[in-house]
Design a protein around this motif. Structure first.
Motif, PDB file in Angstrom:
ATOM      1  N   GLY A 108      17.196  30.543   0.905  1.00  0.00           N
ATOM      2  CA  GLY A 108      16.843  29.133   1.538  1.00  0.00           C
ATOM      3  C   GLY A 108      17.863  28.946   2.511  1.00  0.00           C
ATOM      4  N   VAL A 109      18.090  27.516   2.724  1.00  0.00           N
ATOM      5  CA  VAL A 109      18.724  26.973   3.879  1.00  0.00           C
ATOM      6  C   VAL A 109      19.824  26.244   3.120  1.00  0.00           C
ATOM      7  N   PRO A 110      21.244  26.163   3.878  1.00  0.00           N
ATOM      8  CA  PRO A 110      22.254  25.348   3.174  1.00  0.00           C
ATOM      9  C   PRO A 110      22.022  23.796   3.448  1.00  0.00           C
ATOM     10  N   VAL A 111      22.305  23.005   2.409  1.00  0.00           N
ATOM     11  CA  VAL A 111      22.160  21.476   2.649  1.00  0.00           C
ATOM     12  C   VAL A 111      23.334  20.736   2.300  1.00  0.00           C
ATOM     13  N   GLY A 112      24.571  21.582   2.084  1.00  0.00           N
ATOM     14  CA  GLY A 112      25.764  20.752   1.951  1.00  0.00           C
ATOM     15  C   GLY A 112      26.421  21.482   0.695  1.00  0.00           C
ATOM     16  N   ARG A 113      27.509  20.830   0.622  1.00  0.00           N
ATOM     17  CA  ARG A 113      28.468  21.147  -0.493  1.00  0.00           C
ATOM     18  C   ARG A 113      28.570  20.095  -1.350  1.00  0.00           C
ATOM     19  N   VAL A 114      28.771  20.203  -2.700  1.00  0.00           N
ATOM     20  CA  VAL A 114      29.126  19.406  -3.870  1.00  0.00           C
ATOM     21  C   VAL A 114      30.185  18.456  -3.426  1.00  0.00           C
ATOM     22  N   ALA A 115      29.779  16.959  -3.566  1.00  0.00           N
ATOM     23  CA  ALA A 115      31.190  16.121  -3.017  1.00  0.00           C
ATOM     24  C   ALA A 115      32.031  15.945  -4.204  1.00  0.00           C
ATOM     25  N   GLU A 116      31.192  15.783  -5.481  1.00  0.00           N
ATOM     26  CA  GLU A 116      31.847  15.318  -6.692  1.00  0.00           C
ATOM     27  C   GLU A 116      30.805  15.631  -7.894  1.00  0.00           C
ATOM     28  N   VAL A 117      31.287  15.686  -8.916  1.00  0.00           N
ATOM     29  CA  VAL A 117      30.594  16.063 -10.191  1.00  0.00           C
ATOM     30  C   VAL A 117      31.106  15.154 -11.242  1.00  0.00           C
ATOM     31  N   ARG A 118      30.086  14.155 -11.446  1.00  0.00           N
ATOM     32  CA  ARG A 118      30.505  12.802 -12.451  1.00  0.00           C
ATOM     33  C   ARG A 118      29.372  12.535 -13.185  1.00  0.00           C
ATOM     34  N   ASP A 119      29.589  12.292 -14.614  1.00  0.00           N
ATOM     35  CA  ASP A 119      28.458  11.869 -15.520  1.00  0.00           C
ATOM     36  C   ASP A 119      27.368  12.845 -15.479  1.00  0.00           C
ATOM     37  N   GLY A 120      27.528  13.959 -15.719  1.00  0.00           N
ATOM     38  CA  GLY A 120      26.368  15.009 -15.896  1.00  0.00           C
ATOM     39  C   GLY A 120      25.713  15.277 -14.490  1.00  0.00           C
ATOM     40  N   ALA A 121      26.152  14.794 -13.349  1.00  0.00           N
ATOM     41  CA  ALA A 121      25.463  14.863 -12.248  1.00  0.00           C
ATOM     42  C   ALA A 121      26.416  15.342 -11.111  1.00  0.00           C
ATOM     43  N   ALA A 122      25.792  16.063  -9.924  1.00  0.00           N
ATOM     44  CA  ALA A 122      26.437  16.320  -8.812  1.00  0.00           C
ATOM     45  C   ALA A 122      26.124  15.411  -7.735  1.00  0.00           C
ATOM     46  N   LEU A 123      27.066  15.097  -7.317  1.00  0.00           N
ATOM     47  CA  LEU A 123      26.830  14.076  -5.988  1.00  0.00           C
ATOM     48  C   LEU A 123      27.014  14.965  -4.829  1.00  0.00           C
ATOM     49  N   LEU A 124      25.731  14.896  -3.539  1.00  0.00           N
ATOM     50  CA  LEU A 124      25.674  15.619  -2.709  1.00  0.00           C
ATOM     51  C   LEU A 124      25.389  14.970  -1.401  1.00  0.00           C
ATOM     52  N   LYS A 125      26.141  15.003  -0.237  1.00  0.00           N
ATOM     53  CA  LYS A 125      25.753  14.501   0.874  1.00  0.00           C
ATOM     54  C   LYS A 125      25.243  15.372   1.801  1.00  0.00           C
ATOM     55  N   PRO A 126      23.791  15.353   1.644  1.00  0.00           N
ATOM     56  CA  PRO A 126      22.936  16.470   2.475  1.00  0.00           C
ATOM     57  C   PRO A 126      23.062  16.540   4.054  1.00  0.00           C
ATOM     58  N   THR A 127      23.009  17.845   4.529  1.00  0.00           N
ATOM     59  CA  THR A 127      23.203  17.777   6.005  1.00  0.00           C
ATOM     60  C   THR A 127      21.876  17.841   6.483  1.00  0.00           C
ATOM     61  N   VAL A 128      20.804  18.293   5.794  1.00  0.00           N
ATOM     62  CA  VAL A 128      19.678  17.848   6.260  1.00  0.00           C
ATOM     63  C   VAL A 128      18.726  16.797   5.112  1.00  0.00           C
TER      64      VAL A 128
END
Length: 844
Positions: free
Chosen positions: A325-345
């Motif tokens: 696929g296409v890259p959409v970013g890197r995981v900023a943080e993992v908290r409370d069973g979820a990944a936080l992602l600041k997407p580039t697209v």
């Protein structure tokens, strides 16, 4: 300057994909029926649904090619021919064929249909073009291993013979030369030559050498997995090279993939063709948005590969064998069973994203894509993906916004119409395809492409093709009809495959007409237009088939034991043990190229080859053009071919060229001969003996043995070759200067080890091409009585991976088995730890 005519050919594994292809601007589609095609696991078509598909495409000026690109077994010949006849009757414009027998017979019995040679026939040189012309082909799909220079040379050769060439421009790359892969077949019984490839090449392997007990360093574990071909930035070069058709791979892919990739290639190809029409030369690059759309449709990473002379690690997808696929970013943080992602697209609900972690990859479908104040999207993991940590890369592998919504009426065919309402004359409505210049700027991509194709069929301004008349027009009794009234009612085409771009109304003053009458005549005129556009493509009359003149049966003087030897020591040992014929690969004939048990060895050359050895020509035999290895290394295997001397040809191209040179030609097993028609072609091309495909069963060999026009041979002992690859499999160890003559890696035996512990030997030849062999040795010497009864008179021992002692023993075993079988019909004992291949089990 005239606008070049270059076809965009798209895959259609299902009716939905067919609609997506044509709506995105494909000029032609290729599809398969339920049998005899190389993608039997695609949705495919029946004869009835093929008729519907052809009508849909032809109405829009597009063509339909039916892929019958598999080897045809003896009991299937009649069914395959009848299948082709019914497909032609249903509207097929051409057949894409691998089997040389089927190709020849279709050309003879169905000359009205175009014959296209499949890439499975491995056409990579000028002799292959000439052989295809001799079969009656109008087009050849070239092998993927060719450089742009080679493509240009072959396009010129084809044009001189009144033929076209087609090249793959986008999609999956096979690591093996097309039509030569037996890996899926011999490992799992699912034959690529029969349309059921299991893609064993995408599995993980370790490269090992005989001198080490650990895996050799490599960038990843998917050592047979190339990146995907993407030639979107080379379209200008391919057009200038004389290519007639650009082909997109993907009959197993989704309609979304077909729609996205076809639309991008349509847009770029149109820009190139427009530029060439105005005299503008040079490349016309794709935009960043277009490249991103291709990557999101499906990508293992992109390469232009062999087209630009790349054959090393840069074209491989060692780390990942599937869509990235296409890259959409890197995981900023993992908290409370979820990944936080600041997407580039931008992301959307329904997107599928994949996390790349140290523990592997895992995908999640987004229920929501709402971002917090910091612009971060919260992605619940719910245990579906393990080991996600901050910094891990995230890719979108499916876009919800790119989802394809099927519309069986799209693309609409743009039409212009006229309505005549003259008092005292019949109501008259006419329609004709609109000219491309008459389309609005926002016309759909497929509508614009269809208008261009229909205009190309009638270069001058098209006359009305669909006309219908109604009742005599009378004066209005109450309110007269206006031109706007007529336009409003004629333009109600929403439930039809047409869209109106212009309507001329010839209206007497004071005319009266019932609108239902206008609707009825309009519908009749559109029906007439459809019939005119489909004329000659439906319910075709099939020509009468006349029987072929039988060829005389070959006279067999006696039985022959032969040996295949890649070095003088094993050749001499085989001859002493009783081999009457020694075949030596041309690439091993040169001094310094002797290979013994998979290892380049000077000690095996001390005595030289015995006299009267027969040269075996390679499967991969490029002309010295462009970036070919033959051009770079300067090695000409044809210098060993002489008039009146025996030679083994492992392709139809080599058979054509060697016979033309006056050599005594035998056909090797890499040209899959699996039916009587193919035997007849070999005989007509000048072969005296055919070494049969290893995918045949004993019963199928019996069928071929009846009234055979050539002698039959079979390899009965040896390591079976699974692949021939242009990419050297030893390159995964690190940088390579491609000086194969001095390569130290070739002086040590190597093998690929799979996860089950099986070891597959790798041998790289003088031109840097690798040969991958089965992990278990073939031995069917015990079946010689049955093979003799089936009509086989020649028996081969392949000593490629044997030492001198093993070579002598193997040849001696066949000599002994032959004597026992001829004396009293008995057989020798079966050898342990060997395989009988497909002789008794067959393939799917």
């Amino acid at each position: 300057m005239a606008r070049p005519s270059v076809e965009l050919l798209a895959p259609a594994g299902t009716p939905e994909a067919l609609h997506a292809a044509v709506a995105a601007g494909a000029d032609a589609v290729y599809l398969g029926l339920e049998a005899f095609n190389a993608r039997r696991n695609a949705g495919n078509f029946t004869i009835d649904s093929l008729g519907e598909a052809c009508a849909y495409a032809h109405l829009r000026g597009a063509k339909v090619y039916v892929a019958m690109n598999t080897v045809i077994l003896p009991g299937e010949v009649a069914d395959a021919l009848e299948c082709a006849r019914q497909a032609y009757r249903a509207g097929a414009d051409a057949f894409i064929v691998q089997d040389i027998g089927l190709a020849s017979e279709l050309s003879r019995t169905l000359p009205e249909a175009r014959l296209h040679i499949s890439t499975q026939m491995n056409t990579i040189n000028a002799a292959g073009i000439h052989a295809a012309a001799r079969l009656g082909a109008r087009r050849v799909t070239l092998g993927r291993e060719l450089s742009l220079g080679e493509v240009e040379a072959l396009a010129s050769d084809a044009a001189a013979l009144g033929m076209e060439v087609e090249v793959f421009a986008h999609g999956a790359l096979c690591i093996c030369y097309s039509g030569q892969c037996l890996m899926s077949s011999l490992i799992g019984g699912r034959s690529a030559n029969r349309g059921l490839c299991a893609q064993a090449c995408r599995l993980p392997f370790e490269l090992r050498s005989a001198s080490l007990r650990k895996p050799l360093d490599a960038p990843g574990e998917h050592l047979l997995s190339p990146q995907d071909l993407c030639a979107v930035d080379l379209i200008g070069d391919l057009v200038d090279a004389g290519v007639a058709s650009l082909k997109i791979e993907g009959r197993m892919k989704s309609p979304e993939y077909v729609a996205a990739v076809t639309a991008v290639y349509r847009a770029v190809l149109d820009r190139v063709l427009d530029a060439r029409e105005t005299g503008q030369a040079g490349p016309i690059p794709a935009t960043d948005d277009e490249r991103a759309r291709l990557a999101e449709a499906f990508s293992r990473g992109f390469t232009t590969g062999y087209l630009e002379g790349e054959r090393g690690n840069a074209m491989m997808s060692y780390q990942r064998p599937n869509n990235r696929g296409v890259p959409v970013g890197r995981v900023a943080e993992v908290r409370d069973g979820a990944a936080l992602l600041k997407p580039t697209v931008p992301l959307a609900a329904g997107d599928v994203v994949e996390f790349w972690t140290r523990k592997g990859h895992g995908a999640v479908t987004l229920a929501s894509a709402e971002a917090d104040r910091q612009g971060r999207v919260r992605i619940p993991l719910d245990g579906r993906v393990r080991g996600v940590k901050a910094g891990d890369r995230v890719f979108r592998v499916r876009s919800a916004e790119a989802a394809y919504a099927d519309d069986a009426l799209a693309p609409r065919v743009a039409v212009r119409g006229t309505v005549a309402l003259r008092i005292g004359e019949p109501l008259r409505v006419s329609f004709a395809p609109a000219a491309p210049a008459d389309l609005p700027a926002d016309a759909a991509l497929g509508t614009r492409a269809a208008a261009r194709r229909l205009a190309d069929r009638a270069p001058s301004a098209p006359a009305p093709l669909g006309t219908a008349e109604g009742p005599v027009v009378e004066p209005a009794r109450t309110k007269a009809v206006t031109a706007d009234d007529v336009r409003a009612h004629v333009d109600r085409l929403g439930s039809t495959p047409y869209v109106l771009t212009d309507l001329a109304v010839d209206l007497d003053e004071g005319v009266g007409i019932g609108f239902s009458q206008l609707h009825h005549v309009r519908a009749a005129a559109l029906d007439a237009l459809g019939a005119a556009l489909l004329a000659g493509t439906r319910d075709r009359v099939l020509p009468r088939v006349t029987p072929r003149d039988p060829l005389p049966e070959a006279r067999v003087a006696g039985c022959t034991v032969a040996a295949w030897a890649t070095n003088p020591a094993c050749a001499r040992a085989a001859k002493r043990a009783g081999a009457e014929v020694i075949f030596v690969p041309a690439l091993n004939y040169r001094r310094g190229e002797a290979v013994i048990a998979g290892q380049l060895s000077a000690t095996a050359e001390q005595a030289g080859y015995p006299k009267q050895c027969a040269v075996a020509l390679p499967v991969a035999d490029h002309d010295a053009e462009g970036c070919s290895r033959e051009a770079r290394v300067g090695y000409d295997v044809w210098r060993y071919v002489e008039e009146g001397r025996p030679v083994l040809a492992d392709s139809l191209a080599a058979l054509e060229r060697a016979a033309d040179a006056g050599a005594i030609v035998e056909v090797g097993p890499h040209l899959p001969v699996a039916n009587g028609l193919s035997l007849d072609v070999c005989a007509a091309f000048g072969a005296r003996r055919v070494w049969l495909s290893p995918e045949l069963t004993l019963r199928q060999i019996e069928e071929l043995g009846r009234d055979k026009p050539v002698e039959l041979g079979l390899t009965v002992i040896g390591s079976q070759e699974l692949m021939v690859t242009e990419h050297c499999l030893l390159m995964s160890q690190g940088p390579c200067n491609q000086d194969c003559a001095a390569c130290p890696r070739r002086r040590t035996p190597h093998h690929l080890k799979d996860r089950k512990g099986f070891e597959f030997p790798v041998v790289t030849d003088a031109l840097g091409r690798s040969h991958l062999y089965n992990s278990v040795r073939l031995d069917v010497a015990q079946a010689l009585p049955e093979l003799l009864a089936a009509g086989v008179s020649s028996f081969m021992v392949d000593t490629t991976l044997m030492n001198v002692e093993e070579s002598a023993q193997a040849v001696g075993r066949v000599v002994r088995a032959l004597k026992v079988a001829q004396r009293d019909g008995n057989s020798v004992a079966k050898m342990p730890d060997t395989t009988s291949g497909h002789l008794f089990r067959g393939v799917s």
